[in-house]
Design a protein around this motif. Structure first.
Motif, short mmCIF file in Angstrom:
data_model
loop_
_atom_site.label_atom_id
_atom_site.label_comp_id
_atom_site.label_asym_id
_atom_site.label_seq_id
_atom_site.Cartn_x
_atom_site.Cartn_y
_atom_site.Cartn_z
N ILE A 158 36.41 36.69 37.77
CA ILE A 158 36.38 38.16 37.75
C ILE A 158 37.80 38.72 37.75
CG2 ILE A 158 35.72 40.20 39.10
CD1 ILE A 158 33.19 38.54 39.94
N LYS A 159 38.70 38.11 38.49
CA LYS A 159 40.11 38.52 38.45
C LYS A 159 40.64 38.46 37.02
CE LYS A 159 41.50 37.30 43.18
NZ LYS A 159 42.29 36.37 44.02
N ALA A 160 40.28 37.39 36.31
CA ALA A 160 40.73 37.24 34.93
C ALA A 160 40.14 38.32 34.03
CB ALA A 160 40.36 35.85 34.40
N ILE A 161 38.88 38.68 34.27
CA ILE A 161 38.25 39.75 33.49
C ILE A 161 39.05 41.05 33.66
CG2 ILE A 161 36.22 41.25 33.35
CD1 ILE A 161 34.53 38.77 34.07
N VAL A 162 39.41 41.35 34.90
CA VAL A 162 40.16 42.58 35.17
C VAL A 162 41.54 42.51 34.52
CG1 VAL A 162 41.13 44.05 36.98
CG2 VAL A 162 38.90 42.97 37.33
N LYS A 197 34.38 30.96 44.99
CA LYS A 197 35.82 31.03 44.68
C LYS A 197 36.05 31.06 43.16
CE LYS A 197 40.10 28.44 45.74
NZ LYS A 197 40.61 27.21 46.39
N ALA A 198 35.29 30.26 42.44
CA ALA A 198 35.40 30.24 40.98
C ALA A 198 35.00 31.57 40.37
CB ALA A 198 34.54 29.12 40.40
N GLY A 219 41.18 45.10 42.45
CA GLY A 219 41.07 46.54 42.24
C GLY A 219 39.76 46.99 41.64
N ALA A 220 38.92 46.06 41.21
CA ALA A 220 37.62 46.42 40.62
C ALA A 220 36.55 46.52 41.70
CB ALA A 220 37.21 45.39 39.58
N GLU A 221 35.67 47.48 41.54
CA GLU A 221 34.55 47.69 42.46
C GLU A 221 33.42 46.75 42.06
OE1 GLU A 221 31.67 51.47 42.70
OE2 GLU A 221 33.79 51.96 43.03
N ILE A 222 32.99 45.90 42.99
CA ILE A 222 31.97 44.88 42.69
C ILE A 222 30.61 45.32 43.22
CG2 ILE A 222 31.33 42.46 42.93
CD1 ILE A 222 33.95 42.98 41.36
N HIS A 223 29.65 45.37 42.32
CA HIS A 223 28.26 45.69 42.69
C HIS A 223 27.44 44.41 42.49
CE1 HIS A 223 28.78 50.14 42.80
NE2 HIS A 223 29.81 49.83 42.02
N LYS A 224 26.71 44.01 43.52
CA LYS A 224 25.97 42.74 43.49
C LYS A 224 24.46 43.00 43.43
CE LYS A 224 28.76 42.00 46.97
NZ LYS A 224 29.40 41.46 48.20
N LEU A 225 23.77 42.21 42.64
CA LEU A 225 22.34 42.43 42.44
C LEU A 225 21.63 41.10 42.24
CD1 LEU A 225 19.99 44.51 41.76
CD2 LEU A 225 20.68 44.21 39.36
N GLU A 226 20.56 40.87 43.00
CA GLU A 226 19.69 39.72 42.75
C GLU A 226 18.64 40.12 41.74
OE1 GLU A 226 18.26 36.58 45.75
OE2 GLU A 226 16.49 37.86 45.49
#
Length: 215
Positions: free
Chosen positions: A195-199, A189-190, A32-39
């Motif tokens: 991130i699931k745990a953070i949410v 996968k890890a 359910g969290a919106e993921i923003h990815k950045l290098e």
């Protein structure tokens, strides 16, 4: 919830950085969290400037930085960042600070408020070797973890942040006998499990579990 996940570009003569590649492989939504990815660049201070601008633009609830720790067997959420740059090798722009404070007005160390033990438990449940780490080193990984937590302390108190180290991937160890590696699929996968745990732990703190080390 919005989560900014960052990964470094390759450094130290490597052609690839598993951190950056794993972050790119994350889905755009996790639990359910919106993921923003950045290098981000493997460069002292410039990496922090890049994240700070993204934080201002995206206004995330969480910043999770990811970096490579070649030689580690496990995916390792970091507990603490220390206020020192002591670079064994130069960064990608040739900077090599030695025994330099990251922020003169910062704390000696900052502890993450992310649920690192819950993250480790979730990673292990997903079948990935994982452990809490109590040292992020003194290179750009520790630097960026410290800088993110410094930003939270000084500018963005409603945000939380932290750091995860990941191992080499197999193609990086063909010329490094004895060095452990993990598939990029498993690293991604890890991270997703973490991130699931953070949410899931948002507003609840961390779980009580053994995560210490004897050395």
């Amino acid at each position: 919830m919005k989560i900014l996940v960052t990964g470094f570009d390759p450094f130290g003569g490597e052609a690839i950085n598993p951190a950056g590649e794993a972050v790119k492989g994350l889905p755009n939504e996790i639990n359910g969290a919106e993921i923003h990815k950045l290098e981000i660049p493997t460069v002292f201070h410039k990496s922090a400037e890049t994240i700070r601008q993204a934080v201002k633009d995206i206004q995330p609830d969480v910043v999770l930085a990811v970096g490579q720790a070649g030689g580690r067997y496990e995916v390792t959420p970091e507990r603490v960042a220390i206020n020192v740059d002591d670079a064994r090798i130069p960064d990608n722009e040739g900077n090599q600070p030695i025994d330099v404070a990251i922020q003169e007005d910062g704390e000696s160390a900052y502890f993450t408020k992310l649920p690192v033990k819950a993250m480790v438990a979730a990673m292990r449940e997903a079948g990935i070797p994982a452990a809490v780490s109590n040292t992020a080193g003194t290179f750009v990984c520790n630097h960026i973890m410290y800088q993110v937590l410094y930003m939270i302390d000084k500018e963005f108190p409603e945000m939380t942040g932290g750091f995860v180290h990941v191992p080499f991937i197999p193609e990086q160890v063909t010329d490094k006998p004895g060095k452990p590696s993990m598939s990029l699929t498993d690293i991604t996968k890890a991270l997703e499990a973490g991130i699931k745990a953070i949410v899931e732990q948002a507003g609840k703190g961390d779980i009580k579990a053994v995560g210490g080390a004897t050395h």
